[in-house]
Design a protein around this motif. Structure first.
Motif, PDB file in Angstrom:
ATOM      1  N   ALA A 492       0.876  -1.174   0.000  1.00 24.70           N
ATOM      2  CA  ALA A 492       0.000   0.000   0.000  1.00 24.70           C
ATOM      3  C   ALA A 492       0.905   1.214   0.000  1.00 24.70           C
ATOM      4  O   ALA A 492       1.740   1.379   0.892  1.00 24.70           O
ATOM      5  CB  ALA A 492      -0.913   0.003   1.219  1.00 24.70           C
ATOM      6  N   SER A 493       0.768   2.078  -1.010  1.00 26.43           N
ATOM      7  CA  SER A 493       1.657   3.221  -1.166  1.00 26.43           C
ATOM      8  C   SER A 493       0.858   4.467  -1.493  1.00 26.43           C
ATOM      9  O   SER A 493      -0.113   4.406  -2.244  1.00 26.43           O
ATOM     10  CB  SER A 493       2.671   2.951  -2.290  1.00 26.43           C
ATOM     11  OG  SER A 493       3.359   4.132  -2.655  1.00 26.43           O
ATOM     12  N   ASN A 494       1.299   5.597  -0.954  1.00 25.21           N
ATOM     13  CA  ASN A 494       0.695   6.870  -1.324  1.00 25.21           C
ATOM     14  C   ASN A 494       1.280   7.433  -2.606  1.00 25.21           C
ATOM     15  O   ASN A 494       0.826   8.460  -3.097  1.00 25.21           O
ATOM     16  CB  ASN A 494       0.871   7.884  -0.192  1.00 25.21           C
ATOM     17  CG  ASN A 494      -0.081   7.627   0.951  1.00 25.21           C
ATOM     18  OD1 ASN A 494      -0.405   6.488   1.249  1.00 25.21           O
ATOM     19  ND2 ASN A 494      -0.525   8.672   1.609  1.00 25.21           N
ATOM     20  N   ASP A 495       2.293   6.762  -3.146  1.00 24.13           N
ATOM     21  CA  ASP A 495       2.857   7.150  -4.432  1.00 24.13           C
ATOM     22  C   ASP A 495       2.950   5.883  -5.286  1.00 24.13           C
ATOM     23  O   ASP A 495       1.997   5.134  -5.359  1.00 24.13           O
ATOM     24  CB  ASP A 495       4.209   7.835  -4.245  1.00 24.13           C
ATOM     25  CG  ASP A 495       4.545   8.778  -5.395  1.00 24.13           C
ATOM     26  OD1 ASP A 495       3.989   8.621  -6.492  1.00 24.13           O
ATOM     27  OD2 ASP A 495       5.375   9.678  -5.203  1.00 24.13           O
ATOM     28  N   ASP A 496       4.077   5.621  -5.916  1.00 26.56           N
ATOM     29  CA  ASP A 496       4.177   4.439  -6.769  1.00 26.56           C
ATOM     30  C   ASP A 496       4.315   3.167  -5.937  1.00 26.56           C
ATOM     31  O   ASP A 496       4.971   3.163  -4.888  1.00 26.56           O
ATOM     32  CB  ASP A 496       5.386   4.551  -7.696  1.00 26.56           C
ATOM     33  CG  ASP A 496       5.227   5.675  -8.709  1.00 26.56           C
ATOM     34  OD1 ASP A 496       4.091   6.154  -8.885  1.00 26.56           O
ATOM     35  OD2 ASP A 496       6.237   6.065  -9.318  1.00 26.56           O
ATOM     36  N   GLY A 497       3.734   2.093  -6.451  1.00 24.61           N
ATOM     37  CA  GLY A 497       3.913   0.806  -5.800  1.00 24.61           C
ATOM     38  C   GLY A 497       5.336   0.319  -5.974  1.00 24.61           C
ATOM     39  O   GLY A 497       6.082   0.154  -5.009  1.00 24.61           O
ATOM     40  N   ILE A 498       5.743   0.087  -7.225  1.00 21.01           N
ATOM     41  CA  ILE A 498       7.112  -0.317  -7.549  1.00 21.01           C
ATOM     42  C   ILE A 498       7.606   0.611  -8.644  1.00 21.01           C
ATOM     43  O   ILE A 498       7.013   0.676  -9.723  1.00 21.01           O
ATOM     44  CB  ILE A 498       7.180  -1.783  -8.006  1.00 21.01           C
ATOM     45  CG1 ILE A 498       6.592  -2.703  -6.928  1.00 21.01           C
ATOM     46  CG2 ILE A 498       8.616  -2.178  -8.312  1.00 21.01           C
ATOM     47  CD1 ILE A 498       6.508  -4.159  -7.344  1.00 21.01           C
ATOM     48  N   HIS A 499       8.707   1.316  -8.371  1.00 19.33           N
ATOM     49  CA  HIS A 499       9.232   2.312  -9.311  1.00 19.33           C
ATOM     50  C   HIS A 499      10.700   2.036  -9.590  1.00 19.33           C
ATOM     51  O   HIS A 499      11.530   2.007  -8.670  1.00 19.33           O
ATOM     52  CB  HIS A 499       9.085   3.719  -8.730  1.00 19.33           C
ATOM     53  CG  HIS A 499       9.660   4.788  -9.606  1.00 19.33           C
ATOM     54  ND1 HIS A 499       8.868   5.631 -10.351  1.00 19.33           N
ATOM     55  CD2 HIS A 499      10.945   5.143  -9.877  1.00 19.33           C
ATOM     56  CE1 HIS A 499       9.637   6.460 -11.027  1.00 19.33           C
ATOM     57  NE2 HIS A 499      10.913   6.178 -10.766  1.00 19.33           N
ATOM     58  N   ALA A 500      11.028   1.856 -10.865  1.00 17.81           N
ATOM     59  CA  ALA A 500      12.419   1.738 -11.302  1.00 17.81           C
ATOM     60  C   ALA A 500      12.728   2.923 -12.199  1.00 17.81           C
ATOM     61  O   ALA A 500      12.036   3.144 -13.195  1.00 17.81           O
ATOM     62  CB  ALA A 500      12.640   0.430 -12.047  1.00 17.81           C
ATOM     63  N   ASP A 501      13.770   3.680 -11.861  1.00 14.75           N
ATOM     64  CA  ASP A 501      14.174   4.780 -12.741  1.00 14.75           C
ATOM     65  C   ASP A 501      14.576   4.263 -14.114  1.00 14.75           C
ATOM     66  O   ASP A 501      14.482   4.993 -15.105  1.00 14.75           O
ATOM     67  CB  ASP A 501      15.352   5.537 -12.128  1.00 14.75           C
ATOM     68  CG  ASP A 501      14.908   6.563 -11.100  1.00 14.75           C
ATOM     69  OD1 ASP A 501      13.688   6.702 -10.877  1.00 14.75           O
ATOM     70  OD2 ASP A 501      15.782   7.229 -10.513  1.00 14.75           O
ATOM     71  N   ASN A 502      15.011   2.998 -14.166  1.00 15.39           N
ATOM     72  CA  ASN A 502      15.423   2.419 -15.438  1.00 15.39           C
ATOM     73  C   ASN A 502      14.544   1.214 -15.783  1.00 15.39           C
ATOM     74  O   ASN A 502      13.460   1.378 -16.315  1.00 15.39           O
ATOM     75  CB  ASN A 502      16.904   2.041 -15.395  1.00 15.39           C
ATOM     76  CG  ASN A 502      17.471   1.708 -16.760  1.00 15.39           C
ATOM     77  OD1 ASN A 502      16.944   2.136 -17.788  1.00 15.39           O
ATOM     78  ND2 ASN A 502      18.540   0.945 -16.782  1.00 15.39           N
ATOM     79  N   THR A 503      14.959   0.000 -15.435  1.00 11.62           N
ATOM     80  CA  THR A 503      14.248  -1.210 -15.855  1.00 11.62           C
ATOM     81  C   THR A 503      13.568  -1.896 -14.682  1.00 11.62           C
ATOM     82  O   THR A 503      14.196  -2.163 -13.648  1.00 11.62           O
ATOM     83  CB  THR A 503      15.226  -2.200 -16.517  1.00 11.62           C
ATOM     84  OG1 THR A 503      15.792  -1.599 -17.676  1.00 11.62           O
ATOM     85  CG2 THR A 503      14.509  -3.474 -16.927  1.00 11.62           C
TER      86      THR A 503
END
Length: 716
Positions: A492-503
């Motif tokens: 549970a996230s108030n922003d992105d769940g899973i974020h990769a700047d690249n891949t």
């Protein structure tokens, strides 16, 4: 080395034992030639309720014995390698270990309580390595009662337990550490934890290994009231060629509470085997002394000085799909922050935040262009879903006609242009991401790799995040990659769940995202396996970048997504070679269940999608036995209806509708033969749930659309 066994009095009396006794006439300790058991240990008992303080002030007396331990009224100094058994209470004092560079020490804790309001209670000044072992059946306590560190000039020892060498915490007993000055447990080099029950609460970082942190087993509770729970600092390569900065979790049960990041690695985060990890950050941690505050009345927009120009002005268009209104942004101020590697200045705009709007689009105009209109402008964002948990949009770059950026929080840590608020203490240990503190669940400056475990994250910021814009001490920049090949994750996230700047690579595991702004985000996203059940207020899966060509590829696995914005979104292309995607998109026509800037090539797998007509994009089928068609329904499906895809009357998949006004449908499948492919609906449907709103089996319903297909690839 055979050590001598003795007992002695120190401030709060050192109790005598069977291996030695205090000479009543001189007060000097009497050393025996060896322990009665022959064990190579030294025993130190501290504390006694039977002796008054006048009797127990005891200084080291020079005897004809090695000075393995030097005693004073407020410290125990260990000067020789070996094993030391320690028990008792020291109300105002310190244990210091200072041995040779190539010497090792083991401290066996048999029930201790050490408190200091002056300095670090347990300080390893020099050694090759030190083990601290909480022995079975014992409870041990270390209390750092110093006033909180407030500036870089305060050069006190920075943790309740601090080591200038490699440190291992082990044993089947319990150890509780409280750090009111700065960190709880910290080491300049490598830190390893195994077996023991470890409880740490600190004002800054709870557990920190500058070079690395490895947790193999045990029950670990790490609480930070103003900083990170687990942290590494360095990212260079050692003289032996070892990359520093990794946090590795290989087992155990971890409960992590942090005002900032729960796990913050200066290089990699690697989660292996089968640990249980529970994470709570910022407002989700009941221990946070300060939490993020979102201004419900004001919306801020900011940008770095490198892209700011006073020649431009800005407006925001708020809408609920088709209808809306413009509001001009007014210039507010500039603030300068101490970021990694120097200072960064941001320029701020603000506007009064209107209520009851779901979307916003930001426009930039030249001096010759009028504001508050959408026909003649220099740059604009896409239609953005407003993140109710954020009150600031940070512009990261401009292209020829576009504005790129992300939602963040404007807070007191930014106001005043310094690292105030919850920066996690001194500037070299705080969180300075984008000029404000970070409150992520798992964060890495290079790569996050999850191979197993049961992981539950409640994060105010991104739940899992990998940076690529941080310059590492090894001379490179972070890879910005996230790889998940196993485990059971609930997010549970108030922003992105899973974020990769690249891949971002999903290769396995079971991932459930119950709340997120965007569930999966990366420049390139590959889904090669696993089961994903994801819910987002904006995009479900978003391949986006203002620097590279975004790309989304689906090869295997199962994805169910329910998105308030776009379902599958790529600012470049989408390729689907296999796997299953069942998706529900937005209720408005400004976003789509499928959204791609270039192409969507469908070559295998199963896609069943429902959204609101407007964008109406669909994939193009390629190759043998591939089919893709879309249909705009004259009526619409609503909550608890089922959209059913079939082949020759046999159900291929069913989608449970979770919102109203769904009237645009996409059906793509491969691996079947010529026949009739149909979409139908039913209010009552009996099938087997795979995950989320994805079902199989049962019977088809009332036909919406059907296609008689005799050759492939087929597109309609």
């Amino acid at each position: 080395m055979k050590k001598r066994l003795f007992s002695l009095s120190l401030m709060i009396l050192m109790l005598s034992s069977c291996a030695g006794e205090v000479n009543s006439s001189s007060g000097e300790p009497v050393f025996s030639s060896e322990s009665s058991s022959g064990e190579a240990t030294t025993s130190v008992s501290i504390g006694s309720s039977e002796t008054s303080s006048e009797e127990i002030v005891y200084n080291y007396v020079d005897v004809n014995e090695p000075k393995e331990i030097i005693l004073s009224s407020d410290s125990i100094r260990i000067n020789a390698a070996g094993d030391y058994d320690i028990s008792g209470t020291l109300l105002e004092g310190q244990i210091i270990v200072n041995v040779g560079d190539d010497e090792d020490v083991t401290l066996n804790l048999y029930g201790i309580s050490i408190t200091s309001s002056i300095t670090s209670p347990l300080y390893i000044e020099n050694a090759n390595s030190v083990d601290i072992s909480a022995k079975s059946g014992t409870e041990n306590f270390i209390f750092d009662e110093r006033n909180e560190r407030v500036s870089d000039e305060d050069d006190g020892i920075p943790a309740a337990i601090y080591a200038q060498c490699d440190l291992t915490l082990k044993g089947s007993g319990a150890l509780t550490v409280e750090g009111k000055f700065n960190n709880g447990i910290a080491t300049k080099d490598d830190l390893e934890i195994k077996n023991e029950t470890l409880n740490v609460i600190a004002v800054n970082n709870a557990i920190k290994g500058n070079d690395s942190l490895t947790i193999d087993s045990g029950i670990v509770t790490a609480i930070s009231t103003k900083g990170d729970a687990l942290k590494t600092e360095n990212s260079d390569v050692s003289s032996k060629g070892n990359q520093r900065g990794t946090i590795a979790i290989n087992g155990g049960v971890l409960n992590l509470y942090a005002a900032c990041d729960a796990i913050d690695a200066s290089y990699n985060v690697e989660i292996n085997e089968n640990p249980t990890i529970n994470i709570y950050t910022d407002q989700y941690s009941p221990y946070s002394e300060e939490v993020s505050y979102v201004d419900e009345n004001t919306l801020y927009v900011r940008m770095k000085s490198s892209i700011y120009s006073s020649s431009y002005h800005y407006s925001a268009y708020f809408s609920n799909g088709n209808m809306g209104s413009f509001i001009d942004l007014s210039y507010d101020k500039s603030l300068t922050f101490n970021d990694r590697g120097g200072q960064t200045t941001y320029y701020y705009y603000q506007l009064s935040r209107p209520n009851n709007y779901q979307y916003v689009t930001f426009f930039r105009y030249s001096a010759a262009q009028s504001s508050s209109q959408g026909n003649d402008y220099t740059n604009k964002t896409d239609q953005l879903t407003i993140n109710e948990s954020r009150d600031m949009f940070t512009i990261s770059s401009f292209s020829s006609t576009s504005i790129f950026g992300s939602w963040e929080t404007y807070s007191s840590s930014q106001n005043g242009g310094s690292q105030g608020g919850m920066t996690g203490g001194p500037s070299d240990e705080g969180n300075t991401d984008k000029g404000s503190y970070s409150t992520k669940g798992i964060k890495s400056d290079n790569e996050v790799i999850i191979r197993g475990g049961v992981i539950d994250i409640a994060a105010y910021d991104d739940a899992i995040h990998a940076n690529k814009d941080v310059e590492l001490e090894n001379g490179s920049f972070g890879s910005g990659n996230v790889t998940i090949n196993g485990g059971n994750l609930t997010i549970a996230s108030n922003d992105d769940g899973i974020h990769a700047d690249n891949t971002l690579l999903i290769g396995g595991g079971n991932i459930t995202i119950t709340k997120a702004y965007e569930a999966y985000e990366g420049t390139s996203i590959y889904i090669n396996g696993g089961i994903s059940n994801i819910t987002s207020s904006d995009d479900g899966i978003n391949a986006a970048s203002d620097e590279a060509s975004p790309y989304l590829e689906i090869n295997d696995g199962v994805v169910f997504l329910d998105a308030g914005g776009d379902g599958l979104d790529s600012n470049g292309s989408i390729v689907m070679n296999g796997g299953t995607v069942v998706a529900i998109g937005p209720t408005d026509s400004g976003n789509g269940v499928l959204d791609f800037d270039k192409t969507f090539s469908f070559q295998g797998g199963l896609l069943l999608a429902a959204g609101r007509s407007g964008m109406n994009q669909k994939p193009t089928a390629f190759g043998i036995s591939s089919l893709a068609f879309s249909y705009t329904y004259a009526s619409s499906l609503s909550t608890n209806d089922y959209l059913i895809a079939s082949y020759n009357e046999e159900v291929v998949a069913a989608l449970k509708i979770s919102k109203s006004n769904m009237n645009y449908f996409v059906y793509a499948v491969s691996g079947l033969q010529a026949g009739t492919y149909a979409l139908s609906y039913a209010s009552n449907y009996e099938g087997s749930q795979i995950t989320g709103g994805y079902y199989v089996g049962g019977s088809k319903g009332t036909t919406i659309a059907s296609k008689a297909v005799s050759s492939f690839p087929y597109n309609a």
